[in-house]
Design a protein around this motif. Structure first.
Motif, PDB file in Angstrom:
ATOM      1  N   PRO A   3       0.955  -1.225  -0.049  1.00 22.02           N
ATOM      2  CA  PRO A   3      -0.134   0.042  -0.081  1.00 22.02           C
ATOM      3  C   PRO A   3       0.814   1.349  -0.092  1.00 22.02           C
ATOM      4  CG  PRO A   3      -0.843  -1.589   1.554  1.00 22.02           C
ATOM      5  CD  PRO A   3       0.302  -2.062   1.262  1.00 22.02           C
ATOM      6  N   SER A   4       2.068   1.211   0.541  1.00 13.34           N
ATOM      7  CA  SER A   4       2.888   2.518   0.736  1.00 13.34           C
ATOM      8  C   SER A   4       3.358   2.860  -0.751  1.00 13.34           C
ATOM      9  CB  SER A   4       4.080   2.237   1.704  1.00 13.34           C
ATOM     10  OG  SER A   4       4.857   0.987   1.273  1.00 13.34           O
ATOM     11  N   LEU A   5       3.400   1.794  -1.608  1.00 13.30           N
ATOM     12  CA  LEU A   5       4.144   2.218  -2.822  1.00 13.30           C
ATOM     13  C   LEU A   5       3.111   2.965  -3.590  1.00 13.30           C
ATOM     14  CD1 LEU A   5       5.137  -1.300  -3.933  1.00 13.30           C
ATOM     15  CD2 LEU A   5       6.737   0.546  -3.121  1.00 13.30           C
ATOM     16  N   LEU A   6       1.905   3.295  -3.213  1.00 11.73           N
ATOM     17  CA  LEU A   6       1.016   4.080  -3.961  1.00 11.73           C
ATOM     18  C   LEU A   6       0.764   5.524  -3.539  1.00 11.73           C
ATOM     19  CD1 LEU A   6      -2.281   1.549  -4.361  1.00 11.73           C
ATOM     20  CD2 LEU A   6      -0.308   1.838  -5.881  1.00 11.73           C
ATOM     21  N   GLU A   7       1.633   5.701  -2.521  1.00 11.63           N
ATOM     22  CA  GLU A   7       1.877   7.136  -2.046  1.00 11.63           C
ATOM     23  C   GLU A   7       2.519   8.028  -2.823  1.00 11.63           C
ATOM     24  OE1 GLU A   7       3.609   6.966   1.780  1.00 11.63           O
ATOM     25  OE2 GLU A   7       2.296   5.921   2.602  1.00 11.63           O
ATOM     26  N   GLY A   8       2.205   9.338  -3.060  1.00 14.57           N
ATOM     27  CA  GLY A   8       2.556  10.179  -4.240  1.00 14.57           C
ATOM     28  C   GLY A   8       4.034  10.096  -4.403  1.00 14.57           C
ATOM     29  N   GLN A   9       4.779  10.545  -3.094  1.00 17.95           N
ATOM     30  CA  GLN A   9       6.218  10.608  -3.139  1.00 17.95           C
ATOM     31  C   GLN A   9       6.939   9.371  -3.767  1.00 17.95           C
ATOM     32  OE1 GLN A   9       7.966  13.453  -3.309  1.00 17.95           O
ATOM     33  NE2 GLN A   9       9.828  12.488  -3.893  1.00 17.95           N
ATOM     34  N   VAL A  10       6.363   8.045  -3.336  1.00 21.17           N
ATOM     35  CA  VAL A  10       7.168   6.911  -3.419  1.00 21.17           C
ATOM     36  C   VAL A  10       6.566   6.268  -4.924  1.00 21.17           C
ATOM     37  CG1 VAL A  10       7.041   4.591  -2.775  1.00 21.17           C
ATOM     38  CG2 VAL A  10       6.937   6.216  -0.820  1.00 21.17           C
ATOM     39  N   LEU A  11       5.559   6.981  -5.230  1.00 22.44           N
ATOM     40  CA  LEU A  11       4.848   6.465  -6.504  1.00 22.44           C
ATOM     41  C   LEU A  11       5.750   6.785  -7.645  1.00 22.44           C
ATOM     42  CD1 LEU A  11       2.454   4.857  -7.747  1.00 22.44           C
ATOM     43  CD2 LEU A  11       1.447   7.183  -8.169  1.00 22.44           C
ATOM     44  N   VAL A  12       6.253   8.008  -7.515  1.00 23.08           N
ATOM     45  CA  VAL A  12       7.104   8.593  -8.822  1.00 23.08           C
ATOM     46  C   VAL A  12       8.667   8.159  -8.634  1.00 23.08           C
ATOM     47  CG1 VAL A  12       5.879  10.885  -8.907  1.00 23.08           C
ATOM     48  CG2 VAL A  12       7.824  10.430  -7.393  1.00 23.08           C
ATOM     49  N   GLU A  16      17.988  14.454  -3.231  1.00 18.25           N
ATOM     50  CA  GLU A  16      17.555  14.348  -2.080  1.00 18.25           C
ATOM     51  C   GLU A  16      16.433  13.560  -2.156  1.00 18.25           C
ATOM     52  OE1 GLU A  16      17.310  18.490  -1.140  1.00 18.25           O
ATOM     53  OE2 GLU A  16      19.247  18.903  -0.568  1.00 18.25           O
ATOM     54  N   GLN A  17      15.643  13.634  -3.183  1.00 20.40           N
ATOM     55  CA  GLN A  17      14.362  12.924  -3.256  1.00 20.40           C
ATOM     56  C   GLN A  17      14.740  11.462  -3.645  1.00 20.40           C
ATOM     57  OE1 GLN A  17      11.929  15.204  -6.147  1.00 20.40           O
ATOM     58  NE2 GLN A  17      12.224  17.191  -4.849  1.00 20.40           N
ATOM     59  N   GLY A  18      15.792  11.170  -4.009  1.00 22.94           N
ATOM     60  CA  GLY A  18      15.949   9.815  -4.192  1.00 22.94           C
ATOM     61  C   GLY A  18      15.999   9.392  -5.483  1.00 22.94           C
ATOM     62  N   PHE A  19      15.869  10.018  -6.380  1.00 18.58           N
ATOM     63  CA  PHE A  19      15.973   9.877  -7.888  1.00 18.58           C
ATOM     64  C   PHE A  19      17.205   9.519  -8.781  1.00 18.58           C
ATOM     65  CE2 PHE A  19      12.286  12.880  -7.734  1.00 18.58           C
ATOM     66  CZ  PHE A  19      11.260  12.127  -7.862  1.00 18.58           C
ATOM     67  N   LEU A  20      18.328  10.115  -8.051  1.00 17.95           N
ATOM     68  CA  LEU A  20      19.651   9.414  -8.428  1.00 17.95           C
ATOM     69  C   LEU A  20      20.336   8.539  -7.536  1.00 17.95           C
ATOM     70  CD1 LEU A  20      21.119  13.189  -9.299  1.00 17.95           C
ATOM     71  CD2 LEU A  20      20.185  11.463 -10.809  1.00 17.95           C
ATOM     72  N   LEU A  21      21.301   7.761  -8.183  1.00 17.58           N
ATOM     73  CA  LEU A  21      21.957   6.682  -7.477  1.00 17.58           C
ATOM     74  C   LEU A  21      22.571   7.057  -5.989  1.00 17.58           C
ATOM     75  CD1 LEU A  21      22.555   3.862  -7.556  1.00 17.58           C
ATOM     76  CD2 LEU A  21      24.683   4.281  -8.756  1.00 17.58           C
ATOM     77  N   GLY A  22      23.027   8.441  -6.010  1.00 19.82           N
ATOM     78  CA  GLY A  22      23.619   8.728  -4.744  1.00 19.82           C
ATOM     79  C   GLY A  22      24.848   9.715  -5.151  1.00 19.82           C
ATOM     80  N   TRP A  23      25.518  10.177  -4.029  1.00 16.40           N
ATOM     81  CA  TRP A  23      26.477  11.089  -4.097  1.00 16.40           C
ATOM     82  C   TRP A  23      27.859  10.225  -3.659  1.00 16.40           C
ATOM     83  CZ3 TRP A  23      28.626  14.866  -6.732  1.00 16.40           C
ATOM     84  CH2 TRP A  23      29.673  15.454  -6.389  1.00 16.40           C
ATOM     85  N   PHE A  24      28.772   9.782  -4.509  1.00 17.40           N
ATOM     86  CA  PHE A  24      29.947   8.889  -4.073  1.00 17.40           C
ATOM     87  C   PHE A  24      31.100  10.028  -3.890  1.00 17.40           C
ATOM     88  CE2 PHE A  24      27.430   6.257  -6.643  1.00 17.40           C
ATOM     89  CZ  PHE A  24      26.947   5.484  -5.673  1.00 17.40           C
ATOM     90  N   PRO A  25      32.322   9.688  -3.024  1.00 20.99           N
ATOM     91  CA  PRO A  25      33.222  10.668  -2.907  1.00 20.99           C
ATOM     92  C   PRO A  25      34.151  10.168  -3.964  1.00 20.99           C
ATOM     93  CG  PRO A  25      33.532   8.672  -1.475  1.00 20.99           C
ATOM     94  CD  PRO A  25      31.919   8.663  -2.011  1.00 20.99           C
ATOM     95  N   GLY A  26      34.889  11.348  -4.288  1.00 20.06           N
ATOM     96  CA  GLY A  26      35.915  11.078  -5.719  1.00 20.06           C
ATOM     97  C   GLY A  26      37.147  10.109  -5.401  1.00 20.06           C
TER      98      GLY A  26
END
Length: 373
Positions: A175-184, A236-246
């Motif tokens: 059910p939580s997958l249908l929440e707006g922020q999670v859905l996208v 911040e919204q989780g759309f990218l894989l993340g920030w990695f150190p150089g």
């Protein structure tokens, strides 16, 4: 004379180079996705290290098999089936660690479990090839093979959803997958997977998969531009894989810390490790048999087992997961380069290049693309 110099002509080198670069790019992205599967949840803080481990393993496995396989156009890398089970092992070990354990201790236990699994798999493969039992795959019932692969596929979907949503995926969490922020976070990835599956079945051209991946990444950044979303906001919204150190991703294995590891935690994963051995040997031999049908050429299955065994022994010493021949990319390489070992060498070298150059560019890869793949 013409036959001697044929291999040095541009019309020979260009397809080989193209094959190596295209397959290399796909392999790098796939290894990142497998690292995201294994190093998820509490282990996500070590994702950068995990990507380095999978890329190092892909380089070792790809190079050894490219040079020793009975099929000259073989492309090999870490694979989804063992990666999914390895993710379960990593999660189980993490959950069993004492509350007082430092993150580095948890990481060490997981890496040792991964490396030990690859070493055992390598020895198992080499032994099967040495005693020439590779042809026994002809007698494995299809329902048995299908059941293993279907179960692995279900786990893969579960882990892929977890990568995109950054949360555990289970029936209670549906059910939580249908929440707006999670859905996208997961709908674009599922859409990408469906498009890739549908188009890939309709169009068999070797450039289909690379073009779909490139188009998906371009579409993602076009949407960010049109919506005025900055890279920091997307991260911040989780759309990218993340920030990695150089800096380089690869770090040498710390063998001095082996004595500090609680080996009883690893022994509790014996059943899962055995599952990886069984799934891997069936998957490898089925891939090899499928490749025989496509290229209309017999492969030496026992030689494939020995080559894969050596490759996993080498990669296991560095703590990398299990890898073996990949059917789709080997066919892609064959169609592009007409079966050249150099194509596989270039492909594995691409992993080494990504490993050495560092993780800066990896932080710009959309999670939807990784999860969709």
């Amino acid at each position: 004379m013409n036959s001697v110099h044929k291999g040095h002509r541009p019309n020979h080198w260009l397809p080989v180079l193209t094959s190596g670069l295209i397959n290399g790019s796909l392999v790098v992205i796939l290894q990142i996705s497998f690292a995201a599967l294994i190093f998820s949840g509490e282990l996500s803080v070590h994702l950068s290290r995990g990507i380095g481990i999978t890329l190092a393993g892909a380089f070792c496995v790809g190079l050894v098999i490219a040079l020793t396989s009975s099929f000259r156009g073989s492309i090999a890398c870490l694979q989804a089936s063992p990666a999914v089970v390895m993710a379960l092992i990593a999660s189980s070990i993490t959950a069993r660690m004492p509350a007082s354990a430092r993150p580095e201790e948890t990481l060490a236990a997981v890496v040792v479990a991964i490396g030990l699994t690859s070493l055992l798999t390598g020895l198992f493969f080499f032994g099967l090839g040495w005693f020439k039992v590779g042809n026994l795959v002809r007698f494995v019932p299809y329902p048995v093979s299908g059941g293993f692969l279907a179960g692995t596929g279900l786990l893969l979907v579960q882990k892929a959803m977890g990568v995109m949503t950054e949360a555990s995926f289970s029936l209670p969490s549906l059910p939580s997958l249908l929440e707006g922020q999670v859905l996208v976070t997961w709908v674009p990835g599922v859409g990408f997977a469906v498009v890739m599956l549908a188009v890939g079945r309709r169009y068999r051209h070797y450039l289909t998969m690379p073009l779909i991946v490139a188009l998906a990444i371009l579409t993602f950044y076009a949407v960010l531009t049109l919506t005025g979303t900055s890279l920091n906001m997307a991260r911040e919204q989780g759309f990218l894989l993340g920030w990695f150190p150089g800096g380089p991703l690869w770090q040498p294995a710390d063998y001095a810390g082996l004595l500090e590891i609680d080996w009883s935690l690893i022994l509790t994963q014996t059943a899962q490790i055995g599952t990886i051995l069984l799934i891997t040997v069936v998957s490898l031999l089925l891939n090899a048999s499928g490749l025989e049908l496509i290229v209309q050429r017999d492969l030496d299955l026992n030689r494939e087992l020995r080559a894969t065994g050596i490759a996993n022994i080498v990669s296991g010493l560095g703590g990398s997961p299990v890898g073996y021949l990949t059917l789709s990319l080997s066919v892609l390489g064959h169609r592009l380069s007409s079966g050249s070992r150099l194509a596989g060498v270039i492909c594995s070298g691409f992993c080494l290049l990504a490993l050495v150059l560092g993780a800066g560019l990896l932080s710009y890869i959309p999670r939807s693309v990784i999860g969709g793949l």
